[in-house]
Design an enzyme around this catalytic site. Sequence first.
Site, mmCIF file in Angstrom:
data_model
loop_
_atom_site.group_PDB
_atom_site.id
_atom_site.type_symbol
_atom_site.label_atom_id
_atom_site.label_comp_id
_atom_site.label_asym_id
_atom_site.label_seq_id
_atom_site.Cartn_x
_atom_site.Cartn_y
_atom_site.Cartn_z
ATOM 1 N N GLU A 212 9.803 -22.077 -7.363
ATOM 2 C CA GLU A 212 8.260 -23.402 -7.742
ATOM 3 C C GLU A 212 8.171 -23.892 -8.526
ATOM 4 O OE1 GLU A 212 5.587 -21.545 -6.823
ATOM 5 O OE2 GLU A 212 5.436 -19.435 -6.363
ATOM 6 N N ASP A 213 6.918 -24.498 -8.401
ATOM 7 C CA ASP A 213 6.337 -25.357 -9.428
ATOM 8 C C ASP A 213 5.974 -24.578 -11.205
ATOM 9 O OD1 ASP A 213 4.393 -24.169 -8.364
ATOM 10 O OD2 ASP A 213 2.948 -26.913 -7.653
ATOM 11 N N ASP B 230 1.799 -19.535 -13.043
ATOM 12 C CA ASP B 230 0.231 -19.235 -13.552
ATOM 13 C C ASP B 230 -0.103 -17.988 -14.087
ATOM 14 O OD1 ASP B 230 -2.104 -19.826 -14.381
ATOM 15 O OD2 ASP B 230 -2.138 -21.385 -13.406
ATOM 16 N N LYS C 183 2.929 -20.850 -17.166
ATOM 17 C CA LYS C 183 2.083 -21.134 -17.905
ATOM 18 C C LYS C 183 1.511 -19.556 -18.142
ATOM 19 C CE LYS C 183 -0.619 -24.402 -16.842
ATOM 20 N NZ LYS C 183 -2.010 -24.946 -16.099
ATOM 21 N N ARG D 81 0.708 -36.032 -6.971
ATOM 22 C CA ARG D 81 2.082 -35.464 -6.868
ATOM 23 C C ARG D 81 3.041 -36.571 -7.741
ATOM 24 N NH1 ARG D 81 1.413 -30.311 -4.292
ATOM 25 N NH2 ARG D 81 -0.192 -30.035 -3.056
#
Length: 181
Positions: free
Chosen positions: A100-101, A104, A132, A166
């Site tokens: 995953e980037d 959140d 986060k 990006r």
Amino acid sequence: MNHDVERVLLTEDEVREGVKKAAAWLDEQYKDCKAPPLAISVLKGSVIFFCDLVRAMQTPVQMDFMTVSSYGSSSESSGIPKIVMDLAAPVEGRDVLLVEDIVDSGYTLVKMRALLEGRGAKSFTVVTLLDKPARRKVDVKADYTCFEVGDEFIVGYGLDYAQQYRNLPYIGVLKRSVYEK
């Protein structure tokens, strides 16, 4: 630095070092695997991290891709992740590595875990570039996190706002004036 970026949060060198550490951690996790794990990139945000990560690993992997969306062009998650493009490879009986980037709200990760475990994954490991926790809506976390970040809107190194930024080689904080128009 891009003129829409307020400040650089993580430099290109810091990101590169985080990727190396994540790859070493994964190599240790998979050292006894008899078959290559299935590494899955959640497109589009994780693709740059994913490519750098699997290239830094010594463990052979099979790669596949999914597109899951919960943002669209908004700066807020809808809370309802939608699978836009599914995997080509089966996961049954496989060690699955989800890359995953950012974690959140956590909604996407919860959905992905349920989906892949429901398809019979032997094991399920999550590596995320960024976490986060201030934005978490559900109780979930990655197995390995490269960097924890605060509650700021960040872009670069695969992360976007409205499909832009990006390709920045660093991770930066986007100016509020850009996304609060």
